[in-house]
Write a protein that holds these residues in place. Structure first.
Motif, short mmCIF file in Angstrom:
data_model
loop_
_atom_site.label_atom_id
_atom_site.label_comp_id
_atom_site.label_asym_id
_atom_site.label_seq_id
_atom_site.Cartn_x
_atom_site.Cartn_y
_atom_site.Cartn_z
N VAL A 121 48.97 14.52 -62.17
CA VAL A 121 50.52 14.12 -62.39
C VAL A 121 49.75 12.63 -61.98
O VAL A 121 49.04 12.61 -60.86
CB VAL A 121 51.61 14.52 -62.34
N SER A 146 47.52 11.96 -70.07
CA SER A 146 47.82 13.36 -71.17
C SER A 146 47.54 13.04 -72.45
O SER A 146 48.07 11.94 -72.70
CB SER A 146 48.62 13.92 -70.40
N SER A 256 54.06 18.63 -58.40
CA SER A 256 55.40 16.89 -58.28
C SER A 256 55.78 17.25 -57.73
O SER A 256 57.42 16.36 -57.99
CB SER A 256 55.60 16.63 -60.44
N ILE A 279 55.45 8.40 -65.19
CA ILE A 279 56.41 9.44 -64.40
C ILE A 279 57.03 9.72 -63.44
O ILE A 279 58.16 10.43 -62.87
CB ILE A 279 55.07 10.63 -63.40
N ARG A 283 60.72 11.81 -64.30
CA ARG A 283 60.80 13.07 -63.65
C ARG A 283 61.74 13.51 -63.34
O ARG A 283 62.35 12.85 -62.36
CB ARG A 283 59.08 12.66 -62.58
#
Length: 444
Positions: A121, A146, A256, A279, A283
């Motif tokens: 990540v 990604s 993460s 992220i 997240r």
């Protein structure tokens, strides 16, 4: 025109927790890869009893860090030992904020004297890049995101195929015509297959023997095709997205953790550099454990079990705080094994697949003693287990606790809003739960 920053998102929401709190958030699974190939139970069983292949080419970010100051930069922003970091070796990078709380780990591979690839990540990649750019280091960065975020649906730069299980060595010897060169855990060795040249990383996500093969995407289809063909006679099973997410639960890796970047005034410039749609801004947090203070979700690397990776013999961000944190570890990483009757009554009456990254409360008769981090069904154990952090005094194997299952409504509800949620009885067991990962992982 650039989009909103992470700080913009915090300001608009009113706090980091208000920004991140998303009850009912769907659990993440790897992009592009099918959810199941043979069925999640058979896929999990394969890496315990046979051999399995996982395609990890699509869900990670890869950042190449290269230049005369690459090692100096990495040493300044992480707690790892770079004097004993060999070319071809990989490590989990451990960056922390000034108070010793982790920013989020990643896998760092040393490709040359002053060249590294940081994978996973992107939170740790952002941390390294920002300090490199702001600090005037003579270093360059290139990032392959990604597949879900790669522009124009381009192909990845690298393929990454993982072979693991008790019969992994048989498959490798069949593919390469014999055993590979002796390779230490988390080290790589160069390999050749036909005209393809790539690297084999000695690694296994669920604690089973295996390798991760990493090379140029142009060679990926050929390499995967050979692995699948040679694996047929050994019963090779292709692992889908659902089963893959469960491997870290039994191997003891907490994916993460909440990046410790949301509160310090000195990091406001960093937060204004970070995108909101990244992220750090997206997240989700959810579960029965709720706090208005984002710092209640911060953890130190010692609490994640990364003490063996920490080297205090050099100066880096958070060094002094980390030295103190070593003597003040609040939580222990454990595995909770859920009571099957409670699981059937509460969350999986039809024995369906369970996957959750919720931060659920762990309680005993006196109240809160910890939180879950990653919960999943594990068919080889006929159990639902949760990788968790609990107060050190409640970490002994066999300790009985209860997990409060469900989501607190969030910031606009009273603090005790989730106390009427169902309870699931659970028993504390070691982490990693997988015996091979716990006892032999780095000895093979």
């Amino acid at each position: 025109m650039p989009g909103p920053s992470l700080q913009d998102g915090i300001d608009k929401a009113g706090s980091p927790v208000r920004m991140l709190w998303k009850p009912g958030a769907a659990p993440w699974t790897p992009e592009v890869v099918d959810r199941e190939y043979a069925g999640w139970r058979e896929e999990q069983t394969a890496w315990h009893e046979g051999v399995a292949i996982s395609d990890l080419s699509h869900h990670m970010y890869d950042t190449v860090i290269e230049g005369p100051d690459a090692t100096r930069l990495l040493a300044a922003v992480s707690a790892n030992n770079y004097e004993k970091f060999a070319i071809g070796q990989a490590k989990q990078i451990v960056p922390v904020n000034r108070d010793g709380f982790i920013v989020t780990d990643g896998i760092l591979l040393r490709r040359a004297e002053q060249e590294y690839t940081l994978s996973g990540v992107p939170a740790s990649q952002h941390w390294v890049r920002w300090h490199g750019e702001q600090g005037g280091y003579d270093v360059s960065f290139s990032t392959d995101p990604s597949s879900a975020f790669r522009p124009d649906k381009k192909d990845p730069v690298l393929f990454r195929y993982q072979i693991q299980g008790p019969r992994a060595q048989e498959l490798v010897e069949s593919v390469f015509g014999g055993p590979l060169s002796p390779t230490k855990f988390f080290h790589t060795t160069p390999v050749t297959l036909g005209n393809a040249r790539f690297r084999a990383l000695r690694h296994g996500m669920a604690g089973q023997p295996g390798y991760e093969f990493i090379g140029d995407w142009a060679d990926g289809a050929y390499v995967k095709g050979v692995l699948l063909e040679k694996g047929q006679e050994l019963g090779l099973v292709h692992v889908g997205a659902l089963a893959y997410t469960t491997a870290s639960v039994e191997s003891g890796w907490i994916p993460s953790p909440t990046p410790a970047i949301y509160t310090h005034p000195e990091l406001e410039e960093y937060r204004r550099w970070l995108p909101f749609f990244g992220i750090e801004g997206q997240r989700p947090l959810h579960g029965s454990f709720y706090s208005d203070d984002i710092e209640d979700y911060y953890v130190t690397p010692y609490e994640l079990g990364y003490g063996r990776l920490i080297n205090l013999d050099h100066d880096f961000i958070g060094r002094d705080a980390l030295a103190k944190a070593k003597e003040n570890v609040r939580f222990a990483k454990v595995t909770l094994v859920f009571d099957n009757d409670d699981v059937r009554a509460t969350i999986a009456a039809d024995n369906r697949f369970v996957l959750s990254y919720a931060r659920n409360r762990i309680e005993n008769a006196n109240g809160l003693v910890g939180t879950t981090y990653h919960t999943a069904s594990l068919a080889p154990y006929d159990a639902v287990i949760a990788l968790s952090l609990v107060d050190v005094e409640h970490a002994a194997p066999g300790t009985r606790v209860e997990v409060v299952w469900g989501d607190h409504p969030g910031p606009d509800a009273p603090a005790d809003a989730g106390l009427g949620l169902p309870r699931i009885r659970a028993t504390v067991q070691p982490a990693p739960y997988n015996e091979h990962a716990r006892t032999q992982y780095r000895r093979d």
